[in-house]
Motif scaffolding. Structure first.
Motif, PDB file in Angstrom:
ATOM      1  N   ALA A   7       0.872  -1.184   0.000  1.00 22.27           N
ATOM      2  CA  ALA A   7       0.000   0.000   0.000  1.00 22.27           C
ATOM      3  C   ALA A   7       0.898   1.219   0.000  1.00 22.27           C
ATOM      4  O   ALA A   7       2.102   1.113   0.260  1.00 22.27           O
ATOM      5  CB  ALA A   7      -0.887  -0.007   1.246  1.00 22.27           C
ATOM      6  N   PHE A   8       0.329   2.369  -0.319  1.00 22.62           N
ATOM      7  CA  PHE A   8       1.116   3.597  -0.259  1.00 22.62           C
ATOM      8  C   PHE A   8       1.312   4.024   1.191  1.00 22.62           C
ATOM      9  O   PHE A   8       0.374   3.958   1.993  1.00 22.62           O
ATOM     10  CB  PHE A   8       0.410   4.738  -1.002  1.00 22.62           C
ATOM     11  CG  PHE A   8       0.483   4.629  -2.493  1.00 22.62           C
ATOM     12  CD1 PHE A   8       1.653   4.205  -3.115  1.00 22.62           C
ATOM     13  CD2 PHE A   8      -0.593   4.962  -3.284  1.00 22.62           C
ATOM     14  CE1 PHE A   8       1.737   4.103  -4.486  1.00 22.62           C
ATOM     15  CE2 PHE A   8      -0.525   4.868  -4.668  1.00 22.62           C
ATOM     16  CZ  PHE A   8       0.643   4.435  -5.265  1.00 22.62           C
ATOM     17  N   GLY A   9       2.529   4.474   1.486  1.00 26.20           N
ATOM     18  CA  GLY A   9       2.786   5.009   2.820  1.00 26.20           C
ATOM     19  C   GLY A   9       1.907   6.212   3.081  1.00 26.20           C
ATOM     20  O   GLY A   9       1.359   6.388   4.157  1.00 26.20           O
ATOM     21  N   LEU A  18     -10.100   5.259  -0.626  1.00 24.55           N
ATOM     22  CA  LEU A  18     -10.241   5.114  -2.080  1.00 24.55           C
ATOM     23  C   LEU A  18      -9.057   4.385  -2.711  1.00 24.55           C
ATOM     24  O   LEU A  18      -9.169   3.858  -3.816  1.00 24.55           O
ATOM     25  CB  LEU A  18     -10.432   6.485  -2.745  1.00 24.55           C
ATOM     26  CG  LEU A  18     -11.633   7.290  -2.233  1.00 24.55           C
ATOM     27  CD1 LEU A  18     -11.804   8.559  -3.034  1.00 24.55           C
ATOM     28  CD2 LEU A  18     -12.914   6.461  -2.275  1.00 24.55           C
ATOM     29  N   ALA A  19      -7.921   4.353  -2.037  1.00 21.25           N
ATOM     30  CA  ALA A  19      -6.780   3.605  -2.576  1.00 21.25           C
ATOM     31  C   ALA A  19      -7.181   2.123  -2.611  1.00 21.25           C
ATOM     32  O   ALA A  19      -7.881   1.628  -1.725  1.00 21.25           O
ATOM     33  CB  ALA A  19      -5.552   3.813  -1.715  1.00 21.25           C
ATOM     34  N   ARG A  20      -6.721   1.441  -3.640  1.00 21.68           N
ATOM     35  CA  ARG A  20      -7.273   0.110  -3.898  1.00 21.68           C
ATOM     36  C   ARG A  20      -6.817  -0.968  -2.912  1.00 21.68           C
ATOM     37  O   ARG A  20      -7.366  -2.071  -2.922  1.00 21.68           O
ATOM     38  CB  ARG A  20      -6.969  -0.296  -5.332  1.00 21.68           C
ATOM     39  CG  ARG A  20      -7.778   0.490  -6.360  1.00 21.68           C
ATOM     40  CD  ARG A  20      -7.334   0.110  -7.739  1.00 21.68           C
ATOM     41  NE  ARG A  20      -8.043   0.758  -8.821  1.00 21.68           N
ATOM     42  CZ  ARG A  20      -7.781   1.983  -9.268  1.00 21.68           C
ATOM     43  NH1 ARG A  20      -6.881   2.716  -8.675  1.00 21.68           N
ATOM     44  NH2 ARG A  20      -8.451   2.474 -10.292  1.00 21.68           N
ATOM     45  N   ASP A  21      -5.841  -0.670  -2.080  1.00 21.53           N
ATOM     46  CA  ASP A  21      -5.518  -1.675  -1.063  1.00 21.53           C
ATOM     47  C   ASP A  21      -6.688  -1.881  -0.108  1.00 21.53           C
ATOM     48  O   ASP A  21      -6.818  -2.935   0.511  1.00 21.53           O
ATOM     49  CB  ASP A  21      -4.244  -1.302  -0.283  1.00 21.53           C
ATOM     50  CG  ASP A  21      -4.339   0.070   0.348  1.00 21.53           C
ATOM     51  OD1 ASP A  21      -4.304   1.062  -0.409  1.00 21.53           O
ATOM     52  OD2 ASP A  21      -4.484   0.160   1.583  1.00 21.53           O
ATOM     53  N   ALA A  44       9.438   4.299  -4.937  1.00 15.97           N
ATOM     54  CA  ALA A  44       9.821   2.888  -4.775  1.00 15.97           C
ATOM     55  C   ALA A  44       8.976   1.959  -5.634  1.00 15.97           C
ATOM     56  O   ALA A  44       9.429   0.879  -6.039  1.00 15.97           O
ATOM     57  CB  ALA A  44       9.713   2.488  -3.305  1.00 15.97           C
ATOM     58  N   LYS A  45       7.739   2.371  -5.945  1.00 13.57           N
ATOM     59  CA  LYS A  45       6.888   1.463  -6.719  1.00 13.57           C
ATOM     60  C   LYS A  45       7.389   1.268  -8.148  1.00 13.57           C
ATOM     61  O   LYS A  45       6.979   0.335  -8.824  1.00 13.57           O
ATOM     62  CB  LYS A  45       5.429   1.924  -6.689  1.00 13.57           C
ATOM     63  CG  LYS A  45       5.109   3.093  -7.589  1.00 13.57           C
ATOM     64  CD  LYS A  45       3.682   3.520  -7.405  1.00 13.57           C
ATOM     65  CE  LYS A  45       3.352   4.745  -8.250  1.00 13.57           C
ATOM     66  NZ  LYS A  45       3.598   4.592  -9.668  1.00 13.57           N
ATOM     67  N   MET A  46       8.277   2.151  -8.608  1.00 16.58           N
ATOM     68  CA  MET A  46       8.830   1.994  -9.954  1.00 16.58           C
ATOM     69  C   MET A  46      10.210   1.353  -9.936  1.00 16.58           C
ATOM     70  O   MET A  46      10.855   1.226 -10.985  1.00 16.58           O
ATOM     71  CB  MET A  46       8.903   3.356 -10.660  1.00 16.58           C
ATOM     72  CG  MET A  46       7.538   3.995 -10.917  1.00 16.58           C
ATOM     73  SD  MET A  46       6.291   2.890 -11.619  1.00 16.58           S
ATOM     74  CE  MET A  46       6.931   2.694 -13.273  1.00 16.58           C
ATOM     75  N   PHE A  70      -1.220  -9.466  -8.534  1.00 14.43           N
ATOM     76  CA  PHE A  70      -1.549  -8.054  -8.633  1.00 14.43           C
ATOM     77  C   PHE A  70      -2.918  -7.979  -9.299  1.00 14.43           C
ATOM     78  O   PHE A  70      -3.446  -8.988  -9.746  1.00 14.43           O
ATOM     79  CB  PHE A  70      -0.479  -7.277  -9.424  1.00 14.43           C
ATOM     80  CG  PHE A  70      -0.232  -7.808 -10.809  1.00 14.43           C
ATOM     81  CD1 PHE A  70       0.664  -8.851 -11.025  1.00 14.43           C
ATOM     82  CD2 PHE A  70      -0.910  -7.281 -11.891  1.00 14.43           C
ATOM     83  CE1 PHE A  70       0.873  -9.356 -12.299  1.00 14.43           C
ATOM     84  CE2 PHE A  70      -0.689  -7.779 -13.177  1.00 14.43           C
ATOM     85  CZ  PHE A  70       0.200  -8.818 -13.371  1.00 14.43           C
ATOM     86  N   GLU A  71      -3.506  -6.789  -9.346  1.00 16.34           N
ATOM     87  CA  GLU A  71      -4.880  -6.538  -9.805  1.00 16.34           C
ATOM     88  C   GLU A  71      -5.872  -6.927  -8.703  1.00 16.34           C
ATOM     89  O   GLU A  71      -6.001  -8.109  -8.344  1.00 16.34           O
ATOM     90  CB  GLU A  71      -5.230  -7.288 -11.108  1.00 16.34           C
ATOM     91  CG  GLU A  71      -4.587  -6.681 -12.344  1.00 16.34           C
ATOM     92  CD  GLU A  71      -5.089  -5.263 -12.664  1.00 16.34           C
ATOM     93  OE1 GLU A  71      -6.242  -4.920 -12.337  1.00 16.34           O
ATOM     94  OE2 GLU A  71      -4.295  -4.494 -13.231  1.00 16.34           O
ATOM     95  N   THR A  72      -6.601  -5.928  -8.247  1.00 22.89           N
ATOM     96  CA  THR A  72      -7.501  -6.182  -7.117  1.00 22.89           C
ATOM     97  C   THR A  72      -8.575  -7.217  -7.452  1.00 22.89           C
ATOM     98  O   THR A  72      -8.990  -7.970  -6.573  1.00 22.89           O
ATOM     99  CB  THR A  72      -8.165  -4.877  -6.638  1.00 22.89           C
ATOM    100  OG1 THR A  72      -8.758  -4.208  -7.768  1.00 22.89           O
ATOM    101  CG2 THR A  72      -7.166  -3.970  -5.975  1.00 22.89           C
ATOM    102  N   GLY A  73      -9.004  -7.248  -8.725  1.00 21.65           N
ATOM    103  CA  GLY A  73     -10.016  -8.242  -9.085  1.00 21.65           C
ATOM    104  C   GLY A  73      -9.498  -9.648  -8.848  1.00 21.65           C
ATOM    105  O   GLY A  73     -10.171 -10.495  -8.243  1.00 21.65           O
TER     106      GLY A  73
HETATM  107  N1  GSH Z   1      -6.468  -2.179 -12.040  1.00 19.49           N
HETATM  108  C1  GSH Z   1      -5.559  -2.079 -10.938  1.00 19.49           C
HETATM  109  C2  GSH Z   1      -5.316  -0.595 -10.651  1.00 19.49           C
HETATM  110  C3  GSH Z   1      -4.254  -0.379  -9.601  1.00 19.49           C
HETATM  111  C4  GSH Z   1      -4.003   1.112  -9.392  1.00 19.49           C
HETATM  112  O1  GSH Z   1      -4.235   1.950 -10.282  1.00 19.49           O
HETATM  113  N2  GSH Z   1      -3.496   1.441  -8.182  1.00 19.49           N
HETATM  114  C5  GSH Z   1      -3.240   2.831  -7.873  1.00 19.49           C
HETATM  115  C6  GSH Z   1      -3.516   3.096  -6.395  1.00 19.49           C
HETATM  116  S1  GSH Z   1      -5.227   2.985  -6.034  1.00 19.49           S
HETATM  117  C7  GSH Z   1      -1.788   3.162  -8.104  1.00 19.49           C
HETATM  118  O2  GSH Z   1      -0.920   2.367  -7.804  1.00 19.49           O
HETATM  119  N3  GSH Z   1      -1.549   4.363  -8.624  1.00 19.49           N
HETATM  120  C8  GSH Z   1      -0.233   4.878  -8.834  1.00 19.49           C
HETATM  121  C9  GSH Z   1       0.024   5.267 -10.239  1.00 19.49           C
HETATM  122  O3  GSH Z   1      -0.921   5.303 -11.057  1.00 19.49           O
HETATM  123  O4  GSH Z   1       1.167   5.569 -10.537  1.00 19.49           O
HETATM  124  C10 GSH Z   1      -6.142  -2.806  -9.709  1.00 19.49           C
HETATM  125  O5  GSH Z   1      -7.375  -2.902  -9.589  1.00 19.49           O
HETATM  126  O6  GSH Z   1      -5.362  -3.325  -8.901  1.00 19.49           O
END
Ligand code: GSH
Length: 206
Positions: A7-9, A18-21, A44-46, A70-73
């Protein structure tokens, strides 16, 4: 086996869930699975360590022993398959719950994401004010249709399922724009999701 998610710090929404975690945390809370969180920064995510887990450099990711998702679905699907509580036992009802998961991610979420882009990424462009009403109109079709399907039911298809978890998570993204409140039935549906103890625990942790 310990489950680890990323997750994001510092969540860009300031902790509104709203963050997908949040979806993944919610699913884990619903099925009673403990998990650990590894926080990552936008830089760090990159980096290669994170890109090994997520080829697109996004969050969340899910690790369980050798398994990396990966992918929340896909992550919520896996959690629902592995643990009781998110998919009905009846085969057809389970297939319908999966259908609602796909509908949330493939049919309802894309126009909502277009609005997020229009407001936050393109917000400073000269043409944004002209474009926003068009984007909002495209979003409204789906809530109208969802309200019709929901009727007076609490959940989309019988008992609460992973389909509702995903749909509520997606609809929550409408709230900051005020669009959710245009649809009281849907706002009440989302509120029912948010009132679930598992959701509250997920949000508090986020
Ligand atoms: N389709 C992906 C989307 C993941 C996504 O867009 N995560 C966002 C956080 S909610 C993210 O990492 N955003 C950073 C970015 O776009 O650089 C999922 O459902 O897991």
């Amino acid at each position: 086996m310990t489950i680890v998610i990323t997750a994001f710090g510092r969540s860009p929404d300031g902790g509104m869930g709203l963050a997908r975690d949040t979806r993944v945390r919610w699913a884990l809370e619903e099925v009673g699975q403990p998990y650990e969180v590894r926080l990552v920064s936008v830089q760090a995510k990159m980096e290669s360590e994170h890109l090994r887990l997520h080829p697109f450099g996004l969050i969340p990711t899910y690790e369980e022993g050798e398994l990396v998702l990966f992918e929340t679905g896909a992550i919520v699907f896996h959690i629902a398959e592995e643990h009781a509580g998110l998919f009905p036992e009846d085969v057809n009802a389970r297939a319908r719950a999966i259908t609602w998961m796909f509908a949330a991610l493939n049919t309802v979420e894309p126009p909502i994401l277009e609005l997020v882009t229009a407001r936050f990424v393109e917000g400073d462009k000269s043409w944004t004010q002209e474009r926003l009403p068009l984007v909002k109109d495209r979003i409204r079709d789906r809530p109208v249709q969802l309200c019709a399907r929901l009727g007076d039911a609490d959940w989309l298809d019988g008992a609460f399922s992973a389909g509702d978890l995903m749909m509520v998570s997606v609809l929550l993204r409408l709230r900051p724009s005020g669009l959710l409140d245009e649809f009281p039935k849907l706002a009440a549906y989302v509120a029912r999701g948010e009132a679930r103890p598992a959701y509250r625990r997920a949000l508090a942790a986020q």
